[in-house]
Design an enzyme around this catalytic site. Structure first.
Site, PDB file in Angstrom:
ATOM      1  N   ASN A   1      42.278  31.635  49.394  1.00  0.00           N
ATOM      2  CA  ASN A   1      41.631  30.254  49.474  1.00  0.00           C
ATOM      3  C   ASN A   1      42.493  29.375  48.946  1.00  0.00           C
ATOM      4  O   ASN A   1      42.355  28.730  47.813  1.00  0.00           O
ATOM      5  CB  ASN A   1      40.144  30.182  48.657  1.00  0.00           C
TER       6      ASN A   1
ATOM      7  N   CYS B   1      57.765  31.322  50.306  1.00  0.00           N
ATOM      8  CA  CYS B   1      55.985  31.251  50.120  1.00  0.00           C
ATOM      9  C   CYS B   1      55.217  31.433  51.348  1.00  0.00           C
ATOM     10  O   CYS B   1      55.742  31.051  52.533  1.00  0.00           O
ATOM     11  CB  CYS B   1      55.776  30.009  49.500  1.00  0.00           C
ATOM     12  N   GLY B   2      54.237  32.114  51.527  1.00  0.00           N
ATOM     13  CA  GLY B   2      53.308  32.154  52.775  1.00  0.00           C
ATOM     14  C   GLY B   2      52.957  31.036  53.357  1.00  0.00           C
ATOM     15  O   GLY B   2      52.426  31.015  54.541  1.00  0.00           O
TER      16      GLY B   2
ATOM     17  N   TRP C   1      53.699  33.284  43.194  1.00  0.00           N
ATOM     18  CA  TRP C   1      54.284  31.646  43.047  1.00  0.00           C
ATOM     19  C   TRP C   1      54.218  31.142  41.474  1.00  0.00           C
ATOM     20  O   TRP C   1      54.899  30.369  41.286  1.00  0.00           O
ATOM     21  CB  TRP C   1      53.242  30.994  43.995  1.00  0.00           C
TER      22      TRP C   1
END
Length: 531
Positions: free
Chosen positions: A382, A222-223, A103
């Protein structure tokens, strides 16, 4: 004898053996330069860090409190400062890694400028950042050792033998700033051959751990965004094999592969899996397809696709994009199958991308995975994409409500509000956030905790604060009070930015090369002496 003095004595013999032509060469200076350049190649780094990471994995298996952590860094300088800070505050770098985020490469390191996390950036930017990170970490080694060598010279000049002995011990026991990097290869940037070629470059740059996800490479998202499309297991396993072959070709037999599944939030697939017998892996993948069971050819329209699944003829739902849809609510089952399959076919660690940081949710999946692979363990994101404050306040709210506790003083939808910051609920939520990593390591099989893009956010936040003050009424005081004064009082190494950039090492080398004729920067008029 000190290992350092031992090395000097050995090299001294070699230097003397060269005759008068090497009279100007100091064996001790040469040993110093050798120690400041411990790692000669990226492959040496990859092997060293793979050994570290494997040892940490074994330690975690024996004791879940021995989990590991990292922060994502988008520039070598940021990674360097992180490791310098860790050594300053904790004395060592044990179980502390770096994370390289795809990213952040897309957003910050592409020649195209800021890009979304869709694998559109140059694939060469990934190994380039790995190499850059290790260049800065090696420079941190050289800088710190250079300070110790100057400390040794000063102790000798003062004839302070106790200080000499203590400094030699520091040199002999020096801990490198070089730590493992978990590097994001996204969905492999193409087919399995493309994945192999890029993996090789990443390993040659120093990566010991490569994270790969089961999304379609040219549809990668993107996840934490919508529109994710997964691939059948056979396609993903081919890429895992490609990464393993890259490690083996380069001699890193214990390289680590992190298999990431995005299935929890991915409701689409680009293709129907190949299946040969009922119950095989392809058949299991297809069993999750949403669609209608049909009775005859009359139920088939022009262009429809029909597969045999669960012993029946299934007409999968296909979107206008040509993509096929999975059954609603099948995400968890697909995650479990993905993870078991990956571990049974060469992956070392798992990454389950979730939509919220909920230990119970993660543990439910990991417990099912561990029924098949008992030592399964996770790398967990996280993520800054989670609203941690709101998520945990709502988790506490829900838990208290389930326990019958009165929560009428709280509006669940508005728990982010400042007015709740000092309440009992908010304090309990903050405590759960504080212990999240240790709790999840113990209860949900998380070996490694990382934050993907924290330094992206810290750079933005600190720059905003400085701009507000410096260009406002505070003027220069905005910098002095908000930055420099804090640097001095907190012992931030960068307050001596000339030293950080290598000026002292340059002076050392000038003295090695030119002796008394060296023109050095660190004289009495160097303003760095003010610090």
């Amino acid at each position: 004898m000190s290992a350092y003095l031992d090395a000097v004595a050995q090299l001294e013999q070699s230097v003397k053996g060269q005759g008068t032509g090497w009279n100007a060469i100091s064996a001790e200076y040469a040993v110093r330069m050798q120690l400041q350049n411990r790692f000669k190649t990226g492959l040496e780094i990859a092997q060293y860090t793979a050994n570290l990471m494997r040892a940490d994995m074994a330690a975690y298996d024996a004791d879940s409190s021995q989990y590991t952590q990292s922060l994502g860094c988008w520039h070598g300088f940021i990674g360097q400062q992180k490791l310098i800070s860790i050594k300053k505050h904790f004395g060592n770098t044990k179980r502390k890694y770096l994370y390289l985020s795809g990213w952040m490469i897309a957003a910050l390191r592409s020649d195209f400028g800021p890009l979304p996390d869709q694998s559109m950036h140059e694939k060469t930017a990934v190994p380039a950042l790995i190499e850059e990170l290790y260049t800065f970490l090696k420079q941190a080694d050289a800088r710190e050792l250079g300070g110790l060598f100057r400390e040794l010279d000063a102790a000798r000049a003062a004839d302070d033998q106790a200080k000499v002995t203590a400094t030699l011990a520091k040199i002999d026991n020096f801990e490198t700033h070089v730590v493992p990097i978990i590097a994001d290869i996204d969905a492999g940037f193409g087919n399995e051959e493309a994945t192999y070629l890029l993996a090789k470059k990443m390993i040659e740059a120093g990566a010991c751990a490569i994270q790969i996800e089961n999304q379609v490479s040219d549809e990668k998202q993107c996840g934490h965004q919508d529109g994710k499309v997964t691939v059948p297991h056979a396609d993903f396993l081919a890429k895992i094999n490609a990464v393993r072959y890259a490690f083996l070709e380069l001699g890193i037999e214990n390289g680590i592969i992190v298999a990431r599944t995005d299935s929890l939030g991915a409701g689409l697939t680009k293709q129907i899996a190949v299946t040969k017998t009922p119950g095989d892996l392809g058949d299991k993948y297809n069993s999750f397809l949403d669609g209608d069971y049909i009775q005859s050819a009359d139920d088939i329209q022009n262009g429809d696709v029909v597969v045999k699944a669960n012993g029946k003829l299934l007409k999968p739902k296909r979107l206008a994009s040509g993509l096929f849809q999975f059954k609603a609510g099948s995400g968890v089952d697909r995650v479990v199958l993905d993870c078991i399959t990956s571990l049974q076919n060469g992956a070392d660690l798992l990454w389950i991308e979730t939509e919220k940081p909920h230990i119970g949710q993660i543990a439910d999946m990991v417990n099912r995975i561990r029924e098949a692979v008992p030592n399964a363990k996770l790398v967990y994101n996280n993520s800054p994409s989670f609203n941690w404050t709101l998520n945990f306040r709502q988790q506490v709210f829900d838990a208290w409500q389930a326990e019958g506790k009165d929560v009428s003083a709280y509006d669940r939808a508005k728990l982010m509000a400042v007015e709740y910051d000092t309440t009992e609920l908010a304090l309990e939520a903050d405590n759960r956030i504080r212990t999240f990593q240790a709790d999840a390591a113990r209860e949900a099989g998380i070996f490694h905790h990382l934050i993907t893009l924290p330094t992206y956010h810290t750079a933005a936040l600190s720059t905003d604060n400085l701009a507000k003050e410096y260009f406002g009424a505070a003027g220069m005081l905005g910098y002095v009070e908000g930055v420099q004064r804090k640097e001095i009082r907190q012992g931030i190494a960068c307050v001596k930015h000339q030293n950080m950039s290598g000026s002292d090492m340059g002076d050392d080398h000038k003295e090695y090369f030119s002796g008394d004729a060296a023109l050095k920067a660190a004289g009495k008029d160097n303003t760095m002496n003010q610090f």
